[in-house]
Design a protein around this motif. Structure first.
Motif, short mmCIF file in Angstrom:
data_model
loop_
_atom_site.label_atom_id
_atom_site.label_comp_id
_atom_site.label_asym_id
_atom_site.label_seq_id
_atom_site.Cartn_x
_atom_site.Cartn_y
_atom_site.Cartn_z
N UNK A 82 50.34 22.95 -23.90
CA UNK A 82 50.08 23.17 -25.33
C UNK A 82 49.09 24.32 -25.46
N UNK A 83 49.55 25.45 -25.94
CA UNK A 83 48.73 26.65 -25.99
C UNK A 83 47.63 26.59 -27.04
N UNK A 84 47.54 25.47 -27.75
CA UNK A 84 46.48 25.30 -28.73
C UNK A 84 45.51 24.18 -28.32
N UNK A 85 45.63 23.69 -27.09
CA UNK A 85 44.81 22.54 -26.68
C UNK A 85 43.71 22.94 -25.70
N UNK A 86 42.50 22.43 -25.98
CA UNK A 86 41.35 22.63 -25.11
C UNK A 86 40.77 21.27 -24.77
N UNK A 87 40.55 21.01 -23.50
CA UNK A 87 40.00 19.71 -23.06
C UNK A 87 38.58 19.91 -22.55
N UNK A 88 37.65 19.12 -23.08
CA UNK A 88 36.25 19.17 -22.70
C UNK A 88 35.86 17.93 -21.91
N UNK A 89 34.92 18.12 -20.97
CA UNK A 89 34.31 16.98 -20.26
C UNK A 89 32.84 17.27 -20.05
N UNK A 90 32.06 16.19 -19.95
CA UNK A 90 30.62 16.28 -19.75
C UNK A 90 30.20 15.32 -18.64
N UNK A 91 29.74 15.86 -17.52
CA UNK A 91 29.30 15.07 -16.35
C UNK A 91 30.34 14.03 -15.97
N UNK A 92 31.54 14.50 -15.66
CA UNK A 92 32.64 13.68 -15.18
C UNK A 92 33.08 12.61 -16.17
N UNK A 93 32.74 12.80 -17.45
CA UNK A 93 33.13 11.82 -18.46
C UNK A 93 32.18 10.65 -18.61
N UNK A 94 31.09 10.65 -17.85
CA UNK A 94 30.17 9.52 -17.88
C UNK A 94 29.28 9.51 -19.12
N UNK A 95 29.10 10.67 -19.75
CA UNK A 95 28.27 10.75 -20.96
C UNK A 95 29.06 11.43 -22.07
N UNK A 96 28.50 11.39 -23.28
CA UNK A 96 29.26 11.80 -24.45
C UNK A 96 29.09 13.24 -24.88
N UNK A 97 28.95 13.44 -26.18
CA UNK A 97 29.00 14.76 -26.81
C UNK A 97 27.68 15.49 -26.60
N UNK A 98 27.62 16.33 -25.59
CA UNK A 98 26.37 17.03 -25.30
C UNK A 98 26.55 18.16 -24.32
N UNK A 99 25.42 18.76 -23.95
CA UNK A 99 25.30 19.84 -22.98
C UNK A 99 26.13 21.06 -23.42
N UNK A 100 26.39 21.95 -22.49
CA UNK A 100 27.08 23.21 -22.83
C UNK A 100 28.46 23.00 -23.47
N UNK A 101 29.27 22.04 -22.97
CA UNK A 101 30.58 21.86 -23.62
C UNK A 101 30.48 21.51 -25.09
N UNK A 102 29.45 20.75 -25.50
CA UNK A 102 29.31 20.41 -26.92
C UNK A 102 29.17 21.66 -27.77
N UNK A 103 28.32 22.60 -27.34
CA UNK A 103 28.04 23.76 -28.18
C UNK A 103 29.21 24.73 -28.23
N UNK A 104 30.01 24.74 -27.17
CA UNK A 104 31.25 25.51 -27.21
C UNK A 104 32.24 24.83 -28.16
N UNK A 105 32.29 23.50 -28.08
CA UNK A 105 33.17 22.74 -28.98
C UNK A 105 32.75 22.92 -30.43
N UNK A 106 31.44 22.94 -30.70
CA UNK A 106 30.97 23.15 -32.07
C UNK A 106 31.42 24.50 -32.62
N UNK A 107 31.36 25.52 -31.77
CA UNK A 107 31.84 26.84 -32.21
C UNK A 107 33.35 26.82 -32.44
N UNK A 108 34.08 26.09 -31.61
CA UNK A 108 35.53 25.96 -31.81
C UNK A 108 35.82 25.23 -33.12
N UNK A 109 34.99 24.25 -33.47
CA UNK A 109 35.17 23.54 -34.74
C UNK A 109 34.98 24.49 -35.91
N UNK A 110 34.01 25.40 -35.80
CA UNK A 110 33.80 26.39 -36.86
C UNK A 110 35.01 27.32 -36.97
N UNK A 111 35.56 27.71 -35.81
CA UNK A 111 36.75 28.57 -35.84
C UNK A 111 37.93 27.81 -36.46
#
Length: 408
Positions: free
Chosen positions: A35-64
């Motif tokens: 799926x050329x429109x899909x991006x998958x994020x993970x944070x510390x092997x999935x053990x923790x939630x919405x945070x660290x560097x992936x969160x802030x990239x995801x936040x920018x993607x949400x703005x886009x």
């Protein structure tokens, strides 16, 4: 004569057999198109939630995505793999439980992966997919990878090499980081030196956001906050992946008293355990009127941006906090034991501007004798020596890089 296998060799073979067996799920999912429109994020092997560097990239993607919706364009599918799906996430992020079956399907059908830790051994990447590795710390004193010497186990090497071979671009924020990638990360590929997405908020330090943190915890605007966030101990990735539960904590009452005496005002302490400890339900056994446990908050960096001082040990987060030019102190009462277990530190503490102490009395002296002018001169020199780049726009530049690959 046939040599008997060691227990380590048997363990490695077992891990590799299991990885090959579980990799079948990834190969089975190749029947589905990417799926050329899909991006998958993970944070510390999935053990923790919405945070660290992936969160802030995801936040920018949400703005886009918000802009795409306004223009009647198809939004990107933002997927987050996490063990505990009850954790808070934005409504427009699709949260998926991090099981083998789900992980295989979501990763195999995504155009882009964004992660801050190692992918599991069974993960298989397809041709045409793009993997952006942010890692969870740029500059650090802790040795990683080959810099750990004999404490870097063979299975840790195998896991690290497996992940690094799949990475397309690694983020960096400094010359120091660039120089450590080959040995510390076993990585010799492309590097995008733009800064740390999680530090964008620390650079900008939005006043309204800082006041919101104070209101949330019942603090006045004039109250001062020091955060204590020790590093993760253990996780050697040997046959028994240990988690060190002993908390090496200073006398918080004395620390706050000395902070008030040296800097003035009313001081409170945010206590922040490493997320890998909170994920295993390990907590603080400490109480006090001016001590606030913030370990369950998903994002440390929203809280850190509101802090007036920082206390840690060997954590890379001290170099993140440094972009705010706030007083930073190091408490390392297990210094000798830590080096014995982890290996020699990459940076001599005496070469850093951060005052460090091996006991409570020394920490008291560090606080009371704090020289503001000398400290800020040392911070500026450190940033120059390490070649640090933090301009508060790393998230935007990371997303620009992602979208350039998605459009190809």
């Amino acid at each position: 004569m046939i040599r008997d296998m060691t227990s380590e060799e048997r363990y490695i073979r077992k891990r590799l057999r299991r990885a090959r067996k579980e990799a079948k799920s990834f190969y089975d999912c190749r029947k589905y198109p990417i799926n050329r429109h899909k991006i998958v994020f993970m944070n510390i092997e999935g053990t923790v939630g919405y945070g660290c560097n992936p969160k802030y990239i995801c936040e920018e993607m949400r703005r886009r995505n918000a802009m795409r919706r306004e223009n009647n364009e198809k939004p990107y599918d933002l997927v987050w793999l996490v063990d505990d799906i009850s954790l808070p996430f934005p409504d427009d992020v699709r949260v998926v439980r991090n099981t083998l079956k789900n992980r295989a399907y979501e990763l195999s059908t995504a155009a882009v992966w964004v992660d801050n830790s190692r992918k599991q051994l069974e993960v298989r990447k397809r041709s045409g997919q793009f993997y952006l590795q942010t890692w969870h710390g740029m500059i650090g004193v802790k040795p990683t990878g080959l810099d750990r010497g004999s404490s870097f186990s063979r299975i840790a090497y195998i896991v690290s090499k497996h992940d690094s071979d799949m990475i397309d671009i690694m983020l960096s924020n400094s010359d120091f980081r660039d120089a450590r990638l080959s040995r510390g990360m076993l990585y010799d590929g492309s590097v995008l030196k733009i800064g740390s997405p999680r530090n964008d908020g620390l650079v900008r330090r939005d006043l309204d956001a800082c006041m919101a943190v104070r209101r949330k915890y019942g603090l006045r605007p004039e109250d001062h906050i020091m955060m204590y966030a020790p590093t993760f101990r253990g996780g050697s990735q040997t046959m028994q992946r240990t988690i060190a539960k002993d908390l090496h904590v200073p006398d918080f009452g004395r620390v706050l008293s000395h902070m008030q005496k040296r800097f003035g005002g009313e001081w409170y302490m945010f206590l922040r355990l490493h997320p890998q400890l909170t994920a295993r339900h390990i907590g603080w056994n400490i109480s006090g009127s001016h001590l606030i446990d913030v370990s369950q908050e998903p994002d440390m960096y929203e809280l850190l941006a509101a802090c007036d001082a920082f206390l840690s040990d060997y954590s890379a987060s001290v170099f993140d906090a440094a972009v705010m030019n706030i007083p930073i102190f190091l408490y390392v009462d297990d210094y000798d034991d830590y080096i014995r277990e982890r290996g020699n530190l990459l940076i001599d503490f005496n070469e850093l501007p951060f005052p460090f102490a091996k006991n409570d009395d020394a920490l008291a002296s560090c606080i009371l004798d704090f020289d503001k002018e000398k400290y800020h001169e040392g911070l500026a020199e450190m940033m120059k020596t390490f070649g640090v780049i933090e301009h508060g726009d790393a998230s935007k530049k990371a997303v620009d890089e992602i979208l350039s690959h998605m459009s190809e």
